[in-house]
Design an enzyme around this catalytic site. Structure first.
Site, short mmCIF file in Angstrom:
data_model
loop_
_atom_site.label_atom_id
_atom_site.label_comp_id
_atom_site.label_asym_id
_atom_site.label_seq_id
_atom_site.Cartn_x
_atom_site.Cartn_y
_atom_site.Cartn_z
N GLU A 162 0.83 -1.21 0.00
CA GLU A 162 0.00 0.00 0.00
C GLU A 162 0.87 1.27 0.00
O GLU A 162 0.52 2.27 -0.60
CB GLU A 162 -0.93 -0.03 1.22
CG GLU A 162 -1.83 1.16 1.39
CD GLU A 162 -2.91 1.31 0.28
OE1 GLU A 162 -3.03 0.43 -0.58
OE2 GLU A 162 -3.62 2.33 0.31
N THR A 167 -11.14 8.59 -13.16
CA THR A 167 -10.19 8.00 -12.21
C THR A 167 -10.58 6.59 -11.77
O THR A 167 -9.82 5.92 -11.09
CB THR A 167 -9.98 8.93 -10.99
OG1 THR A 167 -8.80 8.51 -10.29
CG2 THR A 167 -11.17 8.91 -10.06
#
Ligand code: DMJ
Length: 619
Positions: A483, A594
């Protein structure tokens, strides 16, 4: 009641020539009164025609008949609908080439005009799907749905399609109508991000299924939208998430297929988002109740602030809402955000992540190209591209932001890796989030419109960042990236904190591979994409779908039991495009929002030319 009756008779008594008893008007007075009344009614009714389409009153009184799409070239969208019902092995609907010639014969114009007049009356502002199709430069699905000629690449593409089908089938089996699939427990997840809206995975998948030619699955998804997508929910939604997934997903489904149901749903939803902008500055708050329209800021956002990546990621969808509804309000709302951001003082030219919707001032000086900031920058360059390169403000803001980013955030590690650090009031945090890896692709697609002496530099920077993100994958045991990864404490492109080691099927690294492939055709990007496919298969595929994992540095997988909807909308779509020819959703015509939903470039001059032609013929 008696009192009010008395008051009425008093009023009439005061009017000259009117007796109160039985409202005894003279015959001539009655006639004049009736004439006046009928004039007033005619006037009000006539005025309805001048209201924008989206005004509810207009829709109640002038219910519009659905316009069947107009015949274009050799086929029609009605034919396309028929094809959708055919067995999946048969021809894909948009494979037949539409007539993209802009110089149509006068006869064609006349016959089309007749259709427009029949269905729309005098309303020339109404969006015409046929016009939109003619203003595209290329067929959306390419000559052959983007099928690559190289058999090895084609095999890889087929593998990605199989992954999509597997993810979809399991969602359908265990979580149909819910927002996401929980693949380990084999049930659905609703969550609280979408204010009670359901079917996020369905909306997010529509365009992916369609471009892959998974037509049975697409038809199931479309039918669910028709029969079960209920927009009258009353919960608290993230304005940003609803916009990028639901508005974006429905918009691109409409543009790709011409199916009216997607258009009517997206316009209904768009209206429900408008109250979020009712703040002193017009900067929307992050959370909105879709029923009541009340909005507020996230509890975790400092001092009631709004988030840059949230209010800065509405532009593409809202401009298209205005296009489809012929109602400028959506564009006005996002232009107002743009104006404020353009005007406000920026520390070192940077845009901090938190802004007060009340005062219009920055609340904290945290700057990031990853979470909280990311897609704001993406939407600047994409607004410019989507406007057919006419939106000069967006262009200026993008390139000056990029200059500030380069001057303040872009760093080189001792090992030679280029990365984007985060900035906290002038102090650098040498960390890059997985989310920030979209920036390779962003800088790549913006390279060509930079000043000539910087174009190659931007392309190089895009390639370096994409390389760094690839490194964050190759340096893990699973070959999937964490992440967040760091460049201090001895590490390079690796997560040093336990809490940063997870991977939730995110798309950003693969997104950059896809753009870099399209821009350079360097085969390494396809190889890197294939590595990701193998890793996903090995570590994220479980019996009933795909799941995120808790630690990319260990091969003894611990799954998080969540198949995110963006895995279907973004990760698998970008992989599929990576192994397709460039004529599948060509970048000359489409920008991806997006959430990877393709939205067409708006060619105002072409659309207006067409409008003029129609008018001339009608005169
Ligand atoms: C997606 O919903 C979008 O890409 C968003 O811009 C960022 N986060 C996820 C994917 O990681």
């Amino acid at each position: 009641d008696a009192g009010s009756k008395h008051k009425v008779s008093m009023v009439f008594r005061k009017l000259p020539g009117v007796s109160a008893s039985g409202m005894g008007l003279r015959l001539s007075q009655k006639f004049v009164f009736l004439l006046f009344l009928s004039g007033l009614v005619t006037l009000c009714f006539g005025a309805l025609f001048f209201l924008p389409d989206s005004v509810r009153l207009k829709r109640i009184f002038l219910s519009k008949t659905e316009t069947p799409p107009v015949t274009v070239g050799s086929g029609s969208e009605n034919d396309a609908r028929e094809h959708l019902k055919r067995p999946k092995d048969q021809e894909h609907p948009l494979s037949r080439k539409p007539d993209l010639s802009l110089s149509r014969s006068r006869a064609e114009s006349v016959s089309e005009r007749a259709t427009v007049v029949d269905h729309h009356g005098a309303d020339t502002d109404t969006f015409s799907y046929a016009k939109f199709k003619r203003c595209l430069l290329k067929p959306p699905l390419g000559r052959d749905y983007g099928k690559p000629s190289d058999p090895n690449t084609n095999e890889r593409r087929e593998k990605v399609k199989e992954m999509m089908k597997f993810a979809w089938d399991n969602y359908k089996l265990y979580a149909w109508g819910k927002n996401e699939l929980r693949p380990l427990t084999r049930n659905g997840h609703l969550g609280n991000m979408f204010g009670g809206l359901k079917g996020a995975s369905i909306i997010d998948s529509l365009d992916t299924l369609y471009i892959m030619g998974l037509m049975d699955e697409y038809n199931d998804a479309k039918e669910w939208v028709q029969t079960s997508l209920d927009l009258n929910s009353n919960g608290e939604a993230s304005l940003f998430e609803v916009n990028i997934r639901y508005v974006g997903g429905l918009l691109s489904a409409y543009y790709l297929t011409g199916e009216e149901v997607f258009k009517s749903k997206v316009l209904e939803l768009g209206e429900k988002l408008l109250p979020a902008f009712n703040t002193p500055t017009g900067i929307p708050r992050g959370v909105i109740n879709l029923g009541s329209g009340t909005s507020w800021s996230w509890g975790w956002a400092s001092a009631g602030s709004s988030i840059l990546a949230e209010f800065g990621t509405l532009h593409l969808e809202f401009v298209h809402l205005s296009e489809l509804s012929a109602n400028p309000i959506y564009t006005e709302k996002v232009m107002n955000i743009r104006k404020l951001l353009n005007k406000i003082e920026k520390p070192h030219g940077l845009y901090p992540n938190f802004l007060s919707p009340v005062s219009g001032n920055w609340v904290q000086h945290h700057v990031s190209i990853g979470g909280l900031g990311d897609s704001f920058y993406e939407y600047l360059i994409k607004s410019f591209l989507m406007s057919d390169k006419t939106d000069g403000d967006a262009k200026k803001m993008y390139y000056s932001a990029l200059e500030a980013i380069e001057a303040n955030l872009v760093q080189k590690s001792p090992g030679g890796l280029t990365y984007m650090a985060e900035w906290r009031g002038g102090i650098l945090d040498h960390k890059m989030g997985h989310l920030a890896c979209f920036s390779g692709g962003m800088i790549g697609i913006g390279a060509d419109d930079g000043v000539p002496e910087k174009r190659q530099h931007y392309l190089d920077l895009a390639a370096e960042i994409t390389h760094t993100c690839h490194e964050s994958y190759t340096r893990s045991a699973t070959k999937l990236g964490p992440e967040a990864f760091r460049f201090d404490g001895g590490g390079e492109a690796t997560a040093t904190r336990l809490s940063d080691r997870y991977y939730i099927l995110r798309p950003e690294v693969i997104e950059s591979y896809m753009y870099m492939w399209r821009l350079t055709h360097d085969p390494k990007y396809r190889e890197w994409g294939w590595e990701a496919v193998e890793a996903l298969e090995q570590h994220c595929r479980v019996e009933a779908g795909f799941s995120g994992i808790r630690d990319v540095y260990t091969t003894t997988a611990s799954h998080d039991n969540m198949q995110q909807s963006f895995f279907l909308s973004e990760t698998l779509k970008y992989l599929y495009l990576l192994f397709s020819d460039d004529d599948l959703l060509p970048l000359e015509d489409w920008v991806f929002n997006t959430e990877a939903h393709p939205l067409p470039i708006i060619r105002k001059s072409c659309l207006q030319d067409e409008a003029t032609q129609d008018k001339t013929v009608a005169e």
